[in-house]
Design a protein around this motif. Structure first.
Motif, PDB file in Angstrom:
ATOM      1  N   ALA A   1     -11.320  -8.182   7.334  1.00  9.30           N
ATOM      2  CA  ALA A   1     -10.705  -7.524   8.483  1.00  9.30           C
ATOM      3  C   ALA A   1      -9.802  -6.380   8.033  1.00  9.30           C
ATOM      4  O   ALA A   1      -9.748  -5.321   8.678  1.00  9.30           O
ATOM      5  CB  ALA A   1      -9.919  -8.538   9.314  1.00  9.30           C
TER       6      ALA A   1
ATOM      7  N   ALA B   1     -10.587 -18.374   5.861  1.00  8.29           N
ATOM      8  CA  ALA B   1      -9.740 -17.542   6.723  1.00  8.29           C
ATOM      9  C   ALA B   1      -9.118 -16.400   5.918  1.00  8.29           C
ATOM     10  O   ALA B   1      -9.017 -15.255   6.406  1.00  8.29           O
ATOM     11  CB  ALA B   1      -8.660 -18.395   7.377  1.00  8.29           C
ATOM     12  N   GLU B   2      -8.718 -16.691   4.689  1.00  8.63           N
ATOM     13  CA  GLU B   2      -8.136 -15.653   3.834  1.00  8.63           C
ATOM     14  C   GLU B   2      -9.189 -14.607   3.477  1.00  8.63           C
ATOM     15  O   GLU B   2      -8.910 -13.400   3.476  1.00  8.63           O
ATOM     16  CB  GLU B   2      -7.566 -16.296   2.568  1.00  8.63           C
TER      17      GLU B   2
ATOM     18  N   GLU C   1     -11.866 -13.908   5.263  1.00  4.53           N
ATOM     19  CA  GLU C   1     -12.140 -13.167   6.494  1.00  4.53           C
ATOM     20  C   GLU C   1     -11.063 -12.124   6.766  1.00  4.53           C
ATOM     21  O   GLU C   1     -11.362 -11.013   7.218  1.00  4.53           O
ATOM     22  CB  GLU C   1     -12.259 -14.144   7.659  1.00  4.53           C
ATOM     23  N   GLU C   2      -9.821 -12.455   6.461  1.00  2.00           N
ATOM     24  CA  GLU C   2      -8.732 -11.504   6.669  1.00  2.00           C
ATOM     25  C   GLU C   2      -8.843 -10.324   5.701  1.00  2.00           C
ATOM     26  O   GLU C   2      -8.505  -9.186   6.055  1.00  2.00           O
ATOM     27  CB  GLU C   2      -7.385 -12.196   6.497  1.00  2.00           C
TER      28      GLU C   2
ATOM     29  N   PRO D   1     -13.940  -3.714  17.071  1.00  2.00           N
ATOM     30  CA  PRO D   1     -13.412  -5.088  17.009  1.00  2.00           C
ATOM     31  C   PRO D   1     -13.371  -5.609  15.571  1.00  2.00           C
ATOM     32  O   PRO D   1     -14.267  -6.340  15.137  1.00  2.00           O
ATOM     33  CB  PRO D   1     -14.406  -5.867  17.858  1.00  2.00           C
ATOM     34  N   VAL D   2     -12.342  -5.229  14.838  1.00  2.00           N
ATOM     35  CA  VAL D   2     -12.332  -5.477  13.392  1.00  2.00           C
ATOM     36  C   VAL D   2     -12.412  -6.970  13.049  1.00  2.00           C
ATOM     37  O   VAL D   2     -13.076  -7.357  12.080  1.00  2.00           O
ATOM     38  CB  VAL D   2     -11.101  -4.836  12.726  1.00  2.00           C
ATOM     39  N   GLU D   3     -11.740  -7.822  13.819  1.00  2.00           N
ATOM     40  CA  GLU D   3     -11.778  -9.253  13.512  1.00  2.00           C
ATOM     41  C   GLU D   3     -13.188  -9.814  13.711  1.00  2.00           C
ATOM     42  O   GLU D   3     -13.672 -10.611  12.897  1.00  2.00           O
ATOM     43  CB  GLU D   3     -10.774 -10.026  14.380  1.00  2.00           C
ATOM     44  N   ARG D   4     -13.851  -9.408  14.773  1.00  2.00           N
ATOM     45  CA  ARG D   4     -15.209  -9.871  15.027  1.00  2.00           C
ATOM     46  C   ARG D   4     -16.184  -9.323  13.988  1.00  2.00           C
ATOM     47  O   ARG D   4     -17.104 -10.017  13.537  1.00  2.00           O
ATOM     48  CB  ARG D   4     -15.657  -9.472  16.432  1.00  2.00           C
TER      49      ARG D   4
ATOM     50  N   ALA E   1     -15.424  -8.659  10.925  1.00  2.00           N
ATOM     51  CA  ALA E   1     -15.158  -9.423   9.704  1.00  2.00           C
ATOM     52  C   ALA E   1     -15.830 -10.789   9.762  1.00  2.00           C
ATOM     53  O   ALA E   1     -16.430 -11.238   8.774  1.00  2.00           O
ATOM     54  CB  ALA E   1     -13.650  -9.576   9.499  1.00  2.00           C
ATOM     55  N   THR E   2     -15.737 -11.458  10.921  1.00  2.00           N
ATOM     56  CA  THR E   2     -16.387 -12.763  11.078  1.00  2.00           C
ATOM     57  C   THR E   2     -17.898 -12.630  10.912  1.00  2.00           C
ATOM     58  O   THR E   2     -18.537 -13.433  10.214  1.00  2.00           O
ATOM     59  CB  THR E   2     -16.071 -13.348  12.460  1.00  2.00           C
TER      60      THR E   2
ATOM     61  N   ARG F   1      -9.992  -2.548   9.154  1.00  2.00           N
ATOM     62  CA  ARG F   1      -8.851  -1.816   9.711  1.00  2.00           C
ATOM     63  C   ARG F   1      -8.671  -0.471   8.998  1.00  2.00           C
ATOM     64  O   ARG F   1      -8.363   0.542   9.632  1.00  2.00           O
ATOM     65  CB  ARG F   1      -7.566  -2.639   9.589  1.00  2.00           C
TER      66      ARG F   1
END
Length: 208
Positions: A146, A139-140, A142-143, A163-166, A168-169, A150
Motif C-alpha cells: 500500500a 498485514a505488514e 500488505e501495508e 484505491p491503494v489499499e484494495r 495492495a490486497t 501511495r
C-alpha cells in the motif's frame, strides 16, 4: 508450568541464545522444504546438532518451535520486502520488484512456495497463536505494498482516487496465488502470469 525461552521472564545467556538460534534456523530450513507436518523434533535435533535436553530448555514442544520459525521466516520476508518495496515509486520500480520475486522463485522451479504462505496453509487451522502471527505479517506485507501504491499516487502515476489499499490486497493475493500455482506446477510461469495480470490492472489506472 515450566518456563521456556519464549517467556518474557527468561533471560538467555549468550550460549543459550546461540543454541536457540541453531534450533530455530535448523527447524526453519527443514519445515520450509519438508513441511511442518513432515518435520519431527528428532529431525530438528539432528540438523541443529543439539540434544533433546537443550531443545526442551528453550521450547515446551513442537508448537513453540513452529511459532519461533514463523517469527524468523516472517522477519526474513519483511526485511526483504522493506528493501525492495521501500524503493518503489514508479511503475518501472514495481516491475523490478515483480521480476526479482519471479526470478528468485524460478531458481527452485517454484518448489516450496512462499515461506509465509506455506506455513499459513499448514498451521492456520490448528494453532491460533501462529495464525495470529502470520496474520500480522501478511498485514505488514500488505501495508508495504500500500505504501508503494501511495507513492505512485503521490507522484501522479496513479490518480488521486486510486484505491491503494484494495490494490495492495489484490496484488498480495495475486502473488500468493501465483506462488501456490508455481509450487504445484514446478514452473514459475503461473506466478509470472498472476503478477502480470495484477500489474496490468494497476497500469490501466495510470495517468501518464
Amino acid at each position: 508450568m515450566t518456563a521456556t525461552a519464549d517467556s518474557p521472564t527468561v533471560r538467555l545467556t549468550a550460549r543459550g541464545a546461540q543454541t536457540r538460534e541453531r534450533i530455530v534456523t535448523a527447524a526453519a530450513e527443514l519445515m520450509y522444504v519438508r513441511g511442518v507436518g513432515a518435520t519431527t523434533l528428532d529431525d530438528v535435533l539432528a540438523a541443529g546438532g543439539v540434544s533433546k535436553s537443550q531443545l526442551y530448555r528453550h521450547f515446551a514442544g513442537k508448537d513453540e518451535v513452529v511459532r519461533a520459525v514463523v517469527e524468523l521466516m516472517g522477519q526474513r520476508v519483511i526485511e526483504r520486502e522493506q528493501g525492495t518495496l521501500g524503493r518503489v515509486s514508479t511503475m518501472a520500480d514495481l516491475r523490478e520488484w515483480r521480476d526479482a520475486l519471479v526470478e528468485g522463485n524460478a531458481l527452485r522451479h517454484g518448489a516450496y512456495g512462499c515461506a509465509l504462505g506455506s506455513f499459513a496453509s499448514e498451521v492456520a487451522d490448528h494453532d491460533d497463536v501462529a495464525r495470529s502471527a502470520l496474520l500480522a505479517l501478511f498485514a505488514e506485507w500488505e501495508e508495504l505494498l500500500a505504501g508503494a501504491m501511495r507513492r505512485l499516487r503521490e507522484s501522479g502515476a496513479l490518480p488521486a482516487d486510486a484505491p491503494v489499499e484494495r490494490l495492495a490486497t489484490g496484488l498480495l493475493g495475486a502473488l500468493q496465488g501465483g506462488y501456490l500455482l508455481a509450487q504445484t506446477a514446478r514452473d514459475v510461469t503461473p506466478m509470472a502470469t498472476s503478477l502480470d495480470m495484477a500489474l496490468a490492472h494497476i497500469e490501466s489506472l495510470t495517468t501518464g
